[in-house]
Design an enzyme around this catalytic site. Structure first.
Site, short mmCIF file in Angstrom:
data_model
loop_
_atom_site.label_atom_id
_atom_site.label_comp_id
_atom_site.label_asym_id
_atom_site.label_seq_id
_atom_site.Cartn_x
_atom_site.Cartn_y
_atom_site.Cartn_z
N ALA A 108 0.81 -1.23 0.00
CA ALA A 108 0.00 0.00 0.00
C ALA A 108 0.84 1.28 0.00
O ALA A 108 0.29 2.37 0.04
CB ALA A 108 -0.94 0.00 1.20
N ASN B 84 -2.66 -6.90 -2.80
CA ASN B 84 -2.16 -6.10 -3.93
C ASN B 84 -0.65 -6.22 -4.13
O ASN B 84 -0.17 -6.04 -5.25
CB ASN B 84 -2.54 -4.62 -3.68
N TYR C 171 5.58 -14.16 -13.75
CA TYR C 171 4.54 -13.16 -13.42
C TYR C 171 3.18 -13.64 -13.94
O TYR C 171 2.19 -13.65 -13.19
CB TYR C 171 4.92 -11.82 -14.04
N ILE D 93 -1.13 -0.19 -16.42
CA ILE D 93 -1.43 0.93 -15.53
C ILE D 93 -0.18 1.76 -15.28
O ILE D 93 0.91 1.20 -15.07
CB ILE D 93 -1.97 0.39 -14.16
P1 NAP Z 1 4.45 -1.02 -7.44
O1 NAP Z 1 4.32 0.41 -7.84
O2 NAP Z 1 5.75 -1.71 -7.65
O3 NAP Z 1 3.98 -1.16 -5.90
C1 NAP Z 1 4.01 -2.41 -5.25
C2 NAP Z 1 4.27 -2.19 -3.79
O4 NAP Z 1 4.35 -3.50 -3.16
C3 NAP Z 1 5.63 -1.50 -3.53
O5 NAP Z 1 5.51 -0.53 -2.52
C4 NAP Z 1 6.50 -2.66 -3.10
O6 NAP Z 1 7.59 -2.29 -2.26
C5 NAP Z 1 5.51 -3.54 -2.35
N1 NAP Z 1 5.99 -4.91 -2.18
C6 NAP Z 1 6.82 -5.61 -3.01
N2 NAP Z 1 7.09 -6.81 -2.50
C7 NAP Z 1 6.42 -6.90 -1.32
C8 NAP Z 1 6.33 -7.90 -0.33
N3 NAP Z 1 6.97 -9.07 -0.45
N4 NAP Z 1 5.54 -7.68 0.76
C9 NAP Z 1 4.90 -6.48 0.91
N5 NAP Z 1 4.97 -5.49 -0.01
C10 NAP Z 1 5.72 -5.69 -1.10
O7 NAP Z 1 3.36 -1.90 -8.21
P2 NAP Z 1 1.94 -1.50 -8.85
O8 NAP Z 1 2.15 -1.22 -10.27
O9 NAP Z 1 1.24 -0.53 -7.99
O10 NAP Z 1 1.22 -2.94 -8.77
C11 NAP Z 1 0.38 -3.32 -7.70
C12 NAP Z 1 -0.27 -4.65 -8.05
O11 NAP Z 1 -0.97 -4.52 -9.29
C13 NAP Z 1 0.74 -5.79 -8.25
O12 NAP Z 1 0.21 -6.99 -7.74
C14 NAP Z 1 0.88 -5.85 -9.75
O13 NAP Z 1 1.29 -7.13 -10.19
C15 NAP Z 1 -0.53 -5.52 -10.18
N6 NAP Z 1 -0.63 -5.05 -11.57
C16 NAP Z 1 0.03 -3.91 -11.95
C17 NAP Z 1 -0.09 -3.49 -13.29
C18 NAP Z 1 0.58 -2.24 -13.80
O14 NAP Z 1 0.53 -2.00 -15.02
N7 NAP Z 1 1.19 -1.43 -12.96
C19 NAP Z 1 -0.81 -4.26 -14.19
C20 NAP Z 1 -1.45 -5.40 -13.76
C21 NAP Z 1 -1.35 -5.78 -12.44
P3 NAP Z 1 8.99 -1.88 -2.95
O15 NAP Z 1 8.79 -0.51 -3.50
O16 NAP Z 1 9.99 -1.91 -1.84
O17 NAP Z 1 9.27 -2.93 -4.00
#
Ligand code: NAP
Length: 248
Positions: A14, A91, A156, A189
């Site tokens: 989050a 998430n 992934y 996204i």
């Molecule tokens: P993001 O910007 O990388 O944010 C993910 C957050 O989760 C980061 O704060 C990260 O910390 C934290 N995290 C990573 N590993 C963790 C762990 N083991 N335990 C607890 N927290 C952890 O990603 P996002 O783009 O917002 O994506 C969020 C979700 O949506 C993910 O599941 C992703 O697969 C999914 N999603 C994203 C997209 C897209 O286009 N962005 C598309 C489809 C699905 P750090 O910063 O330290 O790594």
């Protein structure tokens, strides 16, 4: 705007991106928030913003979702600190990309451990309190590539496809206790996860999206808030695609 007054939500990952947008949307509806992440500095900022947006209480829980003992302990702490758990949003996720022939064992394992086992760990731990209260809403953040596959994203895609299957299974197991379990499958996204891509690559990807733009974290947060709310009280086992028409 949904009414989450009197409810507590745990959102993983989050601190930034989609998870932060989800947390803030739930805060606007009056939910109390347990915010998980491994990124402490960004998570503290998210806690402050959640309180500003209307969460009566917001607290940061630093743990790795891949660690099952830490997940069990976190659910216990949330119950003690907030007196209940009504909404769980899985998430947190990572993406380590390579062609399958070059994929490293440790990268495969790490991706599955966080993206799939992390959600399993927390659903298993949250099930008992939610069953006792005979209500709950769980939302798992999957991905368009969990349905389509994507060259270069073996771990992934596999993790997200399996998360969709897990969502449907847990939805079937918990429906009789009025606990709903759904998945949101975002398309492409605009978040820190995707901002690293070159502009030209992003523009090319946008061309393949019928709505002709990248999605925003808020697009996903709006769908998650609806699924978590009583307005979706007849929706369980669903996979809601929020992808601008990228996959239909
Ligand atoms: P993001 O910007 O990388 O944010 C993910 C957050 O989760 C980061 O704060 C990260 O910390 C934290 N995290 C990573 N590993 C963790 C762990 N083991 N335990 C607890 N927290 C952890 O990603 P996002 O783009 O917002 O994506 C969020 C979700 O949506 C993910 O599941 C992703 O697969 C999914 N999603 C994203 C997209 C897209 O286009 N962005 C598309 C489809 C699905 P750090 O910063 O330290 O790594």
């Amino acid at each position: 705007m949904y009414d989450f007054k009197g409810k507590t939500a745990l959102v993983t990952g989050a601190a930034r991106g989609i998870g932060r947008a989800i947390a803030l949307e739930l805060a606007r509806g009056g939910a109390s928030l347990a915010l998980n992440d491994v990124n402490e500095a960004a998570a503290k900022e998210a806690v402050e913003l959640a309180e500003k947006e209307g969460a009566p209480k917001a607290k940061f829980y630093k743990f790795d979702v891949a660690d099952s003992a830490a997940c069990n302990a976190a659910i216990d702490s949330v119950l003690t600190d907030f007196g209940g758990l009504h909404i769980l949003v899985n998430n947190a996720g990572i993406s380590i990309d390579a062609l399958v022939m070059r994929f490293k064992d440790e990268d495969w394992k790490k991706t599955l451990d966080i993206n799939l086992t992390g959600a399993f760990n927390l659903m298993r731990a949250a099930t008992r309190p939610m069953m006792k209260q005979r209500s709950g809403a769980i939302v798992n953040i999957a991905s368009v590539v969990g349905e389509t596959g994507n060259a270069g994203q073996a771990a992934y895609s596999a993790s997200k496809g399996a998360l969709i299957a897990l969502t449907k299974t847990v939805a079937r197991e918990l429906a009789s206790r009025s606990i709903r379990v759904n998945a949101v499958a975002p398309g492409f996204i605009d978040t820190p996860m995707t901002q690293a891509l070159p502009e030209a690559a992003k523009a090319k990807l946008a061309e393949a999206i019928p709505l002709a733009r990248l999605g925003t974290a808020q697009d996903i947060a709006d769908c998650v808030a609806w699924l978590a709310s009583d307005k979706a009280s007849y929706v369980t086992g669903g996979v809601i695609r929020v992808n601008g028409g990228m996959y239909m």
